[in-house]
Design a protein around this motif. Sequence first.
Motif, PDB file in Angstrom:
ATOM      1  N   VAL A 242      73.251   8.488  -9.825  1.00 57.94           N
ATOM      2  CA  VAL A 242      72.328   8.531  -8.610  1.00 57.94           C
ATOM      3  C   VAL A 242      72.778  10.266  -8.203  1.00 57.94           C
ATOM      4  CG1 VAL A 242      71.629   8.432  -6.193  1.00 57.94           C
ATOM      5  CG2 VAL A 242      71.510   6.334  -7.721  1.00 57.94           C
ATOM      6  N   LEU A 254      77.965   8.058  -8.560  1.00 61.90           N
ATOM      7  CA  LEU A 254      77.507   7.396  -8.157  1.00 61.90           C
ATOM      8  C   LEU A 254      76.406   6.901  -9.050  1.00 61.90           C
ATOM      9  CD1 LEU A 254      76.492   5.443  -5.248  1.00 61.90           C
ATOM     10  CD2 LEU A 254      75.499   6.873  -4.828  1.00 61.90           C
ATOM     11  N   THR A 255      76.355   5.001  -9.313  1.00 63.76           N
ATOM     12  CA  THR A 255      75.284   4.023 -10.361  1.00 63.76           C
ATOM     13  C   THR A 255      74.460   3.988  -9.281  1.00 63.76           C
ATOM     14  OG1 THR A 255      75.780   2.331 -10.396  1.00 63.76           O
ATOM     15  CG2 THR A 255      76.521   4.159 -12.578  1.00 63.76           C
ATOM     16  N   ASN A 256      73.133   3.448  -9.876  1.00 63.12           N
ATOM     17  CA  ASN A 256      72.279   2.206  -9.623  1.00 63.12           C
ATOM     18  C   ASN A 256      73.304   0.984  -8.820  1.00 63.12           C
ATOM     19  OD1 ASN A 256      72.422   1.595 -11.805  1.00 63.12           O
ATOM     20  ND2 ASN A 256      70.838   0.125 -11.169  1.00 63.12           N
ATOM     21  N   ARG A 257      74.477   0.840  -9.133  1.00 61.55           N
ATOM     22  CA  ARG A 257      74.370  -0.112  -8.638  1.00 61.55           C
ATOM     23  C   ARG A 257      76.455   0.154  -8.824  1.00 61.55           C
ATOM     24  NH1 ARG A 257      73.634  -1.618 -14.836  1.00 61.55           N
ATOM     25  NH2 ARG A 257      75.746  -1.117 -16.151  1.00 61.55           N
ATOM     26  N   PHE A 274      79.192  -1.816  -6.133  1.00 58.33           N
ATOM     27  CA  PHE A 274      78.189  -2.060  -4.692  1.00 58.33           C
ATOM     28  C   PHE A 274      77.641  -3.845  -4.660  1.00 58.33           C
ATOM     29  CE2 PHE A 274      77.380   1.976  -4.726  1.00 58.33           C
ATOM     30  CZ  PHE A 274      77.700   2.437  -2.833  1.00 58.33           C
ATOM     31  N   GLU A 278      70.332  -1.753  -7.462  1.00 61.55           N
ATOM     32  CA  GLU A 278      69.048  -1.173  -7.278  1.00 61.55           C
ATOM     33  C   GLU A 278      68.376  -0.437  -8.341  1.00 61.55           C
ATOM     34  OE1 GLU A 278      67.459  -1.745  -4.379  1.00 61.55           O
ATOM     35  OE2 GLU A 278      69.164  -1.873  -2.910  1.00 61.55           O
ATOM     36  N   ALA A 281      67.421   3.987  -8.170  1.00 61.76           N
ATOM     37  CA  ALA A 281      67.141   4.254  -6.828  1.00 61.76           C
ATOM     38  C   ALA A 281      67.491   5.484  -5.914  1.00 61.76           C
ATOM     39  CB  ALA A 281      69.094   3.673  -6.856  1.00 61.76           C
ATOM     40  N   GLY A 283      70.650   7.943  -2.599  1.00 60.84           N
ATOM     41  CA  GLY A 283      71.812   7.648  -2.581  1.00 60.84           C
ATOM     42  C   GLY A 283      73.165   9.086  -2.578  1.00 60.84           C
ATOM     43  N   TYR A 296      76.634   5.747  -0.422  1.00 59.45           N
ATOM     44  CA  TYR A 296      75.440   5.094  -0.242  1.00 59.45           C
ATOM     45  C   TYR A 296      74.736   4.561  -1.092  1.00 59.45           C
ATOM     46  CZ  TYR A 296      72.958   9.083   1.346  1.00 59.45           C
ATOM     47  OH  TYR A 296      72.523  10.512   1.359  1.00 59.45           O
ATOM     48  N   LEU A 297      73.925   3.746  -0.906  1.00 66.04           N
ATOM     49  CA  LEU A 297      72.937   3.510  -2.118  1.00 66.04           C
ATOM     50  C   LEU A 297      71.173   2.662  -1.681  1.00 66.04           C
ATOM     51  CD1 LEU A 297      72.203   3.476  -5.002  1.00 66.04           C
ATOM     52  CD2 LEU A 297      73.363   0.907  -4.865  1.00 66.04           C
ATOM     53  N   TYR A 298      70.116   2.900  -1.544  1.00 68.09           N
ATOM     54  CA  TYR A 298      68.817   2.635  -1.663  1.00 68.09           C
ATOM     55  C   TYR A 298      68.230   2.171  -2.800  1.00 68.09           C
ATOM     56  CZ  TYR A 298      67.648   7.112  -0.079  1.00 68.09           C
ATOM     57  OH  TYR A 298      67.346   8.616  -1.031  1.00 68.09           O
TER      58      TYR A 298
END
Length: 376
Positions: A242, A254-257, A274, A278, A281, A283, A296-298
């Motif tokens: 991400v 930062l990855t999706n998890r 996390f 996601e 994702a 973030g 942060y991740l969403y």
Amino acid sequence: MERRNLSVLTFLTVAALMLHWSPAQSVAFDPPGAANPRSNLAHAKEASEIADLSLVPAKIPDSSREGIIPGIRGDRVVVYRHEGPVARIRADGDKRWVTQMDGVGFARSPNVTVDANRAYVAQYLNNQVGITALDVRSGRVLWRSPGPEDRMLLKGDLLLAADCGGGTDGPDGGRWLLARRVDSGKEAFRVALPLKDFDALPILEAANLFVVQTHEHPGGKGDALLFDRAGRVRHRLDRQVVALMATGKDWLVLTNRDVIRLGLDGPPRWTAPFTHGEWIAGGGLFPLSGADVVAYLYGAISDSGIQVLRLDPATGRKRWEVKCAGLGVQHSKYRHEALVEVVGARLKVTSRASGGTFVEALDAQTGRSLARRLID
């Protein structure tokens, strides 16, 4: 054009991301202890305290701002898609120059990227894809280089682009990411990409480490190649990347998890997961004073809420981890963007989505929710 056929997965992903939402209609503050299913509890004690938190939605950067000329306020280079010209447009709408170019507007965005001297335009010409460089002052053609033209990224003296088609851009049917010299269009290096199921996402970069990756499958499997300025692949991850940022001689990814710390070679130095991952994702990562980092991740196509954590980049130890709840809306197609930023001693979390917008203030030291403002 055969190389433009999209996989079913890519089509569904793009369709999900294309939904637009209505403008905001009303604003509400959640009082302390309010039982509102569309919000977290607000902890601000008085209206004056809420006002002090500056709960105004942040302006989320426009990812489609193609062609902005650095250092010249308001001027940009615009591609009129398919059979139209390429033009430099002033802030007042007047054209400084117009260059007729056929076969433009077909590439995966951006179709044009610009530095202080040149505009680089993806072009399909004489049955061959490639990139054409124009003089940003006059619109005159400076050079043309055949080969990959999708997902262009400028980094100093390099222009990177990937092949999102069927591998027809490379020699002997291969598929490549190609780095060109910006002054001449000549090849600097190339990175071999998988021949199957690799429709590249936008290329990422931090401190001369680049990421090229494809869409992650619904089951959670991705394919991300991390490579240096010489084109040497240093890492390969099985999930979506991400964002990334440099820390010392290493990188935080930062990855999706999770968040991981990588050196130039070798396994991760640490991993900080996390609570849940996601699919598709969004973030970000940014440093705080005192050497800590916020991640942060969403979910970019779901009412996921936003997971926020603060950690020590040296060890990966979490200082705290919280979740700003989603809106609790039912949906099929959905679009979601979010941004976390520092405001004094607080973090301001802005979520803008098909179901509405909210802003939440967190204590940067503890992660405690201070107040939340809902905008329908």
